[in-house]
Design a protein around this motif. Structure first.
Motif, PDB file in Angstrom:
ATOM      1  N   LEU A 147       0.830  -1.208   0.000  1.00  0.00           N
ATOM      2  CA  LEU A 147       0.000   0.000   0.000  1.00  0.00           C
ATOM      3  C   LEU A 147       0.865   1.259   0.000  1.00  0.00           C
ATOM      4  O   LEU A 147       0.568   2.228  -0.706  1.00  0.00           O
ATOM      5  N   ALA A 148       1.945   1.236   0.793  1.00  0.00           N
ATOM      6  CA  ALA A 148       2.776   2.427   0.946  1.00  0.00           C
ATOM      7  C   ALA A 148       3.587   2.744  -0.298  1.00  0.00           C
ATOM      8  O   ALA A 148       3.686   3.911  -0.707  1.00  0.00           O
ATOM      9  N   PHE A 149       4.162   1.711  -0.928  1.00  0.00           N
ATOM     10  CA  PHE A 149       5.142   1.957  -1.992  1.00  0.00           C
ATOM     11  C   PHE A 149       4.665   1.617  -3.403  1.00  0.00           C
ATOM     12  O   PHE A 149       5.359   1.921  -4.381  1.00  0.00           O
ATOM     13  N   VAL A 150       3.495   0.979  -3.513  1.00  0.00           N
ATOM     14  CA  VAL A 150       2.963   0.651  -4.842  1.00  0.00           C
ATOM     15  C   VAL A 150       1.600   1.304  -5.052  1.00  0.00           C
ATOM     16  O   VAL A 150       1.418   2.105  -5.975  1.00  0.00           O
ATOM     17  N   ALA A 151       0.638   0.958  -4.199  1.00  0.00           N
ATOM     18  CA  ALA A 151      -0.727   1.459  -4.387  1.00  0.00           C
ATOM     19  C   ALA A 151      -0.820   2.964  -4.203  1.00  0.00           C
ATOM     20  O   ALA A 151      -1.499   3.650  -4.984  1.00  0.00           O
ATOM     21  N   ALA A 152      -0.164   3.510  -3.182  1.00  0.00           N
ATOM     22  CA  ALA A 152      -0.275   4.947  -2.911  1.00  0.00           C
ATOM     23  C   ALA A 152       0.339   5.802  -4.014  1.00  0.00           C
ATOM     24  O   ALA A 152      -0.318   6.724  -4.526  1.00  0.00           O
ATOM     25  N   LEU A 154       0.979   5.080  -7.194  1.00  0.00           N
ATOM     26  CA  LEU A 154       0.337   4.885  -8.497  1.00  0.00           C
ATOM     27  C   LEU A 154      -1.141   5.267  -8.491  1.00  0.00           C
ATOM     28  O   LEU A 154      -1.720   5.507  -9.551  1.00  0.00           O
ATOM     29  N   ALA A 155      -1.745   5.275  -7.302  1.00  0.00           N
ATOM     30  CA  ALA A 155      -3.131   5.744  -7.138  1.00  0.00           C
ATOM     31  C   ALA A 155      -4.108   5.065  -8.100  1.00  0.00           C
ATOM     32  O   ALA A 155      -4.918   5.717  -8.755  1.00  0.00           O
ATOM     33  N   HIS A 156      -4.019   3.736  -8.164  1.00  0.00           N
ATOM     34  CA  HIS A 156      -4.948   2.981  -9.004  1.00  0.00           C
ATOM     35  C   HIS A 156      -5.869   2.162  -8.093  1.00  0.00           C
ATOM     36  O   HIS A 156      -5.395   1.476  -7.186  1.00  0.00           O
ATOM     37  N   PRO A 157      -7.187   2.222  -8.320  1.00  0.00           N
ATOM     38  CA  PRO A 157      -8.112   1.520  -7.426  1.00  0.00           C
ATOM     39  C   PRO A 157      -7.875   0.015  -7.357  1.00  0.00           C
ATOM     40  O   PRO A 157      -8.032  -0.588  -6.287  1.00  0.00           O
ATOM     41  N   PHE A 158      -7.473  -0.607  -8.451  1.00  0.00           N
ATOM     42  CA  PHE A 158      -7.217  -2.055  -8.441  1.00  0.00           C
ATOM     43  C   PHE A 158      -6.047  -2.388  -7.510  1.00  0.00           C
ATOM     44  O   PHE A 158      -6.101  -3.350  -6.736  1.00  0.00           O
ATOM     45  N   LEU A 159      -4.984  -1.581  -7.586  1.00  0.00           N
ATOM     46  CA  LEU A 159      -3.823  -1.808  -6.725  1.00  0.00           C
ATOM     47  C   LEU A 159      -4.175  -1.582  -5.264  1.00  0.00           C
ATOM     48  O   LEU A 159      -3.694  -2.294  -4.374  1.00  0.00           O
ATOM     49  N   LEU A 160      -5.028  -0.599  -5.011  1.00  0.00           N
ATOM     50  CA  LEU A 160      -5.460  -0.338  -3.638  1.00  0.00           C
ATOM     51  C   LEU A 160      -6.243  -1.520  -3.089  1.00  0.00           C
ATOM     52  O   LEU A 160      -6.029  -1.945  -1.938  1.00  0.00           O
ATOM     53  N   GLY A 163      -3.830  -4.418  -2.313  1.00  0.00           N
ATOM     54  CA  GLY A 163      -3.112  -4.194  -1.060  1.00  0.00           C
ATOM     55  C   GLY A 163      -3.977  -4.423   0.152  1.00  0.00           C
ATOM     56  O   GLY A 163      -3.555  -5.048   1.135  1.00  0.00           O
ATOM     57  N   LEU A 164      -5.209  -3.940   0.107  1.00  0.00           N
ATOM     58  CA  LEU A 164      -6.129  -4.108   1.233  1.00  0.00           C
ATOM     59  C   LEU A 164      -6.524  -5.576   1.403  1.00  0.00           C
ATOM     60  O   LEU A 164      -6.727  -6.043   2.528  1.00  0.00           O
ATOM     61  N   ALA A 165      -6.630  -6.300   0.293  1.00  0.00           N
ATOM     62  CA  ALA A 165      -6.943  -7.731   0.368  1.00  0.00           C
ATOM     63  C   ALA A 165      -5.817  -8.494   1.073  1.00  0.00           C
ATOM     64  O   ALA A 165      -6.064  -9.381   1.901  1.00  0.00           O
ATOM     65  N   ILE A 166      -4.582  -8.141   0.747  1.00  0.00           N
ATOM     66  CA  ILE A 166      -3.435  -8.786   1.393  1.00  0.00           C
ATOM     67  C   ILE A 166      -3.432  -8.474   2.887  1.00  0.00           C
ATOM     68  O   ILE A 166      -3.237  -9.360   3.730  1.00  0.00           O
TER      69      ILE A 166
END
Length: 254
Positions: A147-152, A154-160, A163-166
């Motif tokens: 979440l900190a280094f990939v999802a945040a 890139l700000a893509h809902p799928f990546l978010l 991360g939250l699923a993990i």
């Protein structure tokens, strides 16, 4: 009453700290005075509990290494659990959402957190609590780093959502059952209810104290960096717990 004073003073002391300038902020009255009260309250609590016939907290647990480890890990698990209250705000900032809409992302954690206890319970019966807890904490830490280094950035809902699923899966494995199992295998059957209550109290301390730290990190560096620092801090809580678990041995394997 003394315990409540201790927790409140500790929270005020943490609130007065600058986490990027600990030394200087620690010397200020805003942090030093309440922390001094917290220390005095902790000592007073020890004196009262030592003489109590029916203590709120069993001080003898501090003399048993596996129980001490269990209590410390439970505290950090509480710190991780309460971080969920900041996820909606984090999602709103990263995705540019309207205030209040970030809560929908919490569904991801909830759904995957349900799977963890169902699978984890069976694994605990087969392998014991240690490998299940370590696996859960490892997965959860990986989720927060993602979440900190990939999802945040890139700000893509799928990546978010990924991360939250993990995080949800790891949290489902780690919270509750493993530490309860650990405290029960290190105490007598007659103390079972009291032992579980002690672990719950320690975990609750984590959920009470951690927000002051996590919000302080966000406030110290507003914006994306602040949220990244918060997420990394939660991942570090998981990593500390993993290190502590390296020293834990079940009574049957000691």
């Amino acid at each position: 009453i003394i315990f409540v004073v201790f927790v409140l003073a500790l929270l005020l002391g943490i609130k007065g700290l600058d986490f990027f300038n600990i030394g200087a902020s620690l010397a200020t009255p805003a942090a030093l005075d309440p922390l001094a009260i917290a220390i005095a309250s902790a000592f007073a609590f020890y004196l009262v509990e030592r003489k109590a016939q029916d203590p709120v907290f069993h001080l003898e647990y501090f003399s048993v290494k596996p129980i001490c480890i269990t209590m410390l890990v439970s505290f950090f698990i509480g710190c991780c659990i309460i971080s969920m209250v900041l996820i909606p705000q984090f999602a709103e900032y990263v995705m540019g959402l309207e205030t209040g809409s970030g809560g929908y992302y919490m569904m991801t954690i909830g759904i995957f957190a349900i799977l963890g206890p169902m699978i984890g319970g069976k694994l605990i019966d087969r392998f014991g609590p240690k490998p299940v807890l370590v696996a859960g904490l490892s997965i959860e830490a990986a989720g927060y780093f993602f979440l900190a280094f990939v999802a945040a950035p890139l700000a893509h809902p799928f990546l978010l959502v990924i991360g939250l699923a993990i995080v949800g899966m790891g949290m489902g494995f780690a919270m509750g059952a493993p530490t309860n199992y650990m405290i029960l295998e290190n105490t007598n059957d007659a103390e079972a209810s009291s032992a579980i209550a002690t672990i719950a109290l320690i975990r609750q301390m984590g959920t009470t104290i951690a927000p002051a730290i996590l919000v302080g990190l966000i406030a110290a560096q507003p914006g994306l960096v602040g949220y990244q620092n918060m997420l990394v801090c939660v991942a570090i809580f998981c990593l500390i717990s993993i290190v502590l678990m390296a020293f834990y041995k079940s009574p049957s394997k000691a």
